[in-house]
Design an enzyme around this catalytic site. Structure first.
Site, PDB file in Angstrom:
ATOM      1  N   GLY A  44     -11.511   0.659  12.851  1.00 29.15           N
ATOM      2  CA  GLY A  44     -11.230   0.767  14.054  1.00 29.15           C
ATOM      3  C   GLY A  44     -12.307   1.001  15.258  1.00 29.15           C
ATOM      4  N   GLU A  98      -7.837  -6.017   4.710  1.00 25.83           N
ATOM      5  CA  GLU A  98      -7.948  -5.646   3.385  1.00 25.83           C
ATOM      6  C   GLU A  98      -6.648  -5.969   2.647  1.00 25.83           C
ATOM      7  OE1 GLU A  98      -9.396  -1.300   2.974  1.00 25.83           O
ATOM      8  OE2 GLU A  98      -8.848  -1.498   4.898  1.00 25.83           O
ATOM      9  N   GLY A 154     -14.063   3.916  10.855  1.00 23.00           N
ATOM     10  CA  GLY A 154     -12.593   4.101  11.369  1.00 23.00           C
ATOM     11  C   GLY A 154     -12.384   5.571  11.350  1.00 23.00           C
ATOM     12  N   ASN A 192       0.783  -1.076  -0.117  1.00 25.58           N
ATOM     13  CA  ASN A 192      -0.099   0.000  -0.020  1.00 25.58           C
ATOM     14  C   ASN A 192       0.905   1.359  -0.141  1.00 25.58           C
ATOM     15  OD1 ASN A 192      -1.884   2.264   0.512  1.00 25.58           O
ATOM     16  ND2 ASN A 192      -2.998   1.181   2.332  1.00 25.58           N
ATOM     17  N   ARG A 232      -2.496  -2.332  -3.415  1.00 23.10           N
ATOM     18  CA  ARG A 232      -3.748  -1.349  -3.087  1.00 23.10           C
ATOM     19  C   ARG A 232      -3.646  -0.129  -4.094  1.00 23.10           C
ATOM     20  NH1 ARG A 232      -5.138   3.145   1.073  1.00 23.10           N
ATOM     21  NH2 ARG A 232      -7.292   3.473   0.536  1.00 23.10           N
ATOM     22  N   GLY A 243     -15.641   0.421  14.655  1.00 22.34           N
ATOM     23  CA  GLY A 243     -16.697  -0.589  14.462  1.00 22.34           C
ATOM     24  C   GLY A 243     -16.332  -1.924  15.235  1.00 22.34           C
ATOM     25  N   ARG A 254     -12.939  14.192   8.341  1.00 23.79           N
ATOM     26  CA  ARG A 254     -13.446  14.654   7.232  1.00 23.79           C
ATOM     27  C   ARG A 254     -15.018  15.237   7.478  1.00 23.79           C
ATOM     28  NH1 ARG A 254     -12.288   9.645   4.095  1.00 23.79           N
ATOM     29  NH2 ARG A 254      -9.683   9.735   4.345  1.00 23.79           N
ATOM     30  N   HIS A 305     -13.414   2.203   0.143  1.00 23.56           N
ATOM     31  CA  HIS A 305     -13.380   1.081   1.003  1.00 23.56           C
ATOM     32  C   HIS A 305     -14.059  -0.276   0.437  1.00 23.56           C
ATOM     33  CE1 HIS A 305     -13.690   4.034   4.468  1.00 23.56           C
ATOM     34  NE2 HIS A 305     -12.506   4.104   4.436  1.00 23.56           N
TER      35      HIS A 305
HETATM   36  P1  AMP Z   1      -8.886   2.826  11.520  1.00 25.70           P
HETATM   37  O1  AMP Z   1      -8.862   3.874  10.748  1.00 25.70           O
HETATM   38  O2  AMP Z   1     -10.095   1.625  11.083  1.00 25.70           O
HETATM   39  O3  AMP Z   1      -7.510   2.089  11.824  1.00 25.70           O
HETATM   40  O4  AMP Z   1      -9.583   3.091  12.988  1.00 25.70           O
HETATM   41  C1  AMP Z   1      -8.739   4.119  13.581  1.00 25.70           C
HETATM   42  C2  AMP Z   1      -9.700   4.658  14.634  1.00 25.70           C
HETATM   43  O5  AMP Z   1     -10.421   3.685  15.469  1.00 25.70           O
HETATM   44  C3  AMP Z   1      -9.088   5.486  15.850  1.00 25.70           C
HETATM   45  O6  AMP Z   1      -9.044   6.921  15.335  1.00 25.70           O
HETATM   46  C4  AMP Z   1     -10.114   5.574  16.916  1.00 25.70           C
HETATM   47  O7  AMP Z   1     -10.915   6.553  16.529  1.00 25.70           O
HETATM   48  C5  AMP Z   1     -10.663   3.928  16.637  1.00 25.70           C
HETATM   49  N1  AMP Z   1     -10.646   3.316  17.809  1.00 25.70           N
HETATM   50  C6  AMP Z   1      -9.564   2.353  17.884  1.00 25.70           C
HETATM   51  N2  AMP Z   1      -9.601   1.650  19.080  1.00 25.70           N
HETATM   52  C7  AMP Z   1     -10.700   2.034  19.707  1.00 25.70           C
HETATM   53  C8  AMP Z   1     -11.387   1.741  20.917  1.00 25.70           C
HETATM   54  N3  AMP Z   1     -10.904   0.790  21.840  1.00 25.70           N
HETATM   55  N4  AMP Z   1     -12.593   2.607  20.968  1.00 25.70           N
HETATM   56  C9  AMP Z   1     -12.854   3.620  20.548  1.00 25.70           C
HETATM   57  N5  AMP Z   1     -12.447   3.649  19.211  1.00 25.70           N
HETATM   58  C10 AMP Z   1     -11.340   3.116  18.838  1.00 25.70           C
END
Ligand code: AMP
Length: 399
Positions: free
Chosen positions: A332, A385, A211, A7, A91, A334, A242, A181
């Protein structure tokens, strides 16, 4: 088969070496500050030590060379030689209308990815640089596959992807909703069908990728029929930074009042908006949870706005598909935030959604978080992914 998944960003390069058949990950890592110094963090997953140091990375070529060097080295290696790497999967962010699925990279494919640069001016050039670097360093004989963020959504019907602006902008310039996504939505929807023990062709699914960037996808019979991101990933839900959906009239008002040019305005909408903008606290949902618990009203409002948008998008997609069998939470937020999932599902009682609090409190695995009598299954599925890219690469190279 061992597939190197890449990526590539403008100054970074993330990678994993994966066997898609066994799902084993041999090593993963990240090159950063390419062109402005250089840093490599390489993590072998065979018990060897982590390499985490500044090294000189003038271009992506040196980055790929450094990754391969570590991957095959005595101290940090996971393979005996480069020959063990059978293929590379990349990617690629934007495939426009040219790619409805992943493809073997040829000169024509490179040209088509180049033609999509106006749609993703920051990402596609970086993806091309990553592909060229692999060709330079690994040679032309190692097959490379492009997996697009947009291709899964090419099945959307015209009524879902058409913007209500003069149609000539679609006819002449291909301005339409593309969605992003796609690799994540495709991966979790396939996994959901496995968990539900039903052919995906018979299922109506809604995938909530929440996320730092967030999008929702309506998936009918395994095909994306609508999604919340648009021509760019800026719209749809409010995200970490965003803005999501926004009236263009408000953009014009702010630009006029504060004298921003379009780049300054887009920087605000991409980097300073979303839950960060509303709360003034953070883009990270953990920080927002803590601030809200401490009585910060704007952090609480940011969470409310986010949950509300997810819930009403899920409602809209249920109408679009005339029903829903399962709702999937991933990425993250979800995967990790039980409170966010519970707050969203509160809105969905009218669909017969009912959350099992104990299941919802678990983490780190594929989970059914709905009660036995819930009319809609509620699933938590960690997205992957990289594995999806490796699986596509193996399938295409295998042919
Ligand atoms: P991603 O873009 O999928 O890597 O998600 C990152 C985001 O997941 C972070 O900025 C957090 O807002 C969220 N995140 C990660 N761990 C937790 C958690 N335990 N509780 C709430 N939000 C989380």
């Amino acid at each position: 088969m061992k597939v190197l998944v890449i990526n590539a960003g403008s100054s970074s390069l993330k990678y994993q070496l994966i066997d898609p058949a066994t799902e084993e990950v041999f090593a993963k890592g990240l090159c950063e500050r390419i062109g402005i110094g250089g840093h490599l963090k390489h993590t072998p997953l065979n018990g060897k030590p982590v390499f985490d140091e500044d090294i000189d990375l003038p271009t992506h070529n040196e980055a790929i060379a450094a990754v391969l060097d570590k991957m095959t080295s005595e101290a940090y290696g996971v393979v005996a030689s480069m020959k063990e790497i059978d293929a590379v999967g990349h990617r690629v962010v934007h495939g426009g209308e040219s790619f409805a699925s992943s493809v073997l990279i040829t000169d024509e494919v490179m040209k088509a990815i180049e033609d999509c640069i106006p749609f993703a001016p920051l990402h596609n050039p970086a993806n091309l640089t990553g592909i060229n670097a692999c060709t330079e360093v690994m040679g032309k004989d190692v097959p490379q596959v492009a997996v697009f963020d947009t291709s899964f959504h090419q099945t959307m019907p015209a009524k879902a992807y058409t913007y209500a602006i003069p149609h000539e902008y679609y006819d002449n310039d291909k301005i339409r909703r593309y969605g992003f996504h796609g690799t994540s939505h495709r991966y979790v929807s396939g996994r959901a069908a496995e968990m539900l023990g039903k052919p995906i062709e018979e299922l109506k699914l809604i995938s909530c990728h929440m996320g730092n960037g967030s999008s929702i996808c309506a998936i009918e019979g395994g095909k994306s029929v609508d999604t919340s991101m648009g021509f760019t990933p800026l719209v749809g839900l409010p995200m970490g930074t965003r803005c999501g959906q926004l009236d263009t009239g408000a953009v014009q008002f702010i630009m006029n009042k504060y004298g921003f040019n379009i780049d300054e305005m887009l920087n605000i909408l991409n980097k300073k908006s979303g839950v960060l903008g509303i709360s003034g606290v953070s883009s990270d949902f953990r920080d927002l949870d803590n601030a809200a618990a401490d009585g910060n009203d704007r952090a609480a409002l940011a969470l409310d706005v986010f949950n509300y948008w997810v819930a009403k998008t899920v409602g809209g997609y249920t109408a679009a598909m005339n029903g829903v069998d399962a709702i999937i939470f991933t990425a993250g937020v979800g995967e990790n935030s039980a409170s966010t999932r519970a707050a969203i599902c509160e809105y969905l009682g009218y669909l017969g959604c009912s959350v099992d609090a104990e299941q919802n409190s678990k983490r780190g695995e594929d989970l059914v978080i709905s009660t036995a009598d819930s009319k809609v299954k509620l699933l938590v599925i960690p997205t992957n992914e990289e594995l999806m890219i490796a699986m596509d690469t193996a399938e295409i190279v295998g042919k």
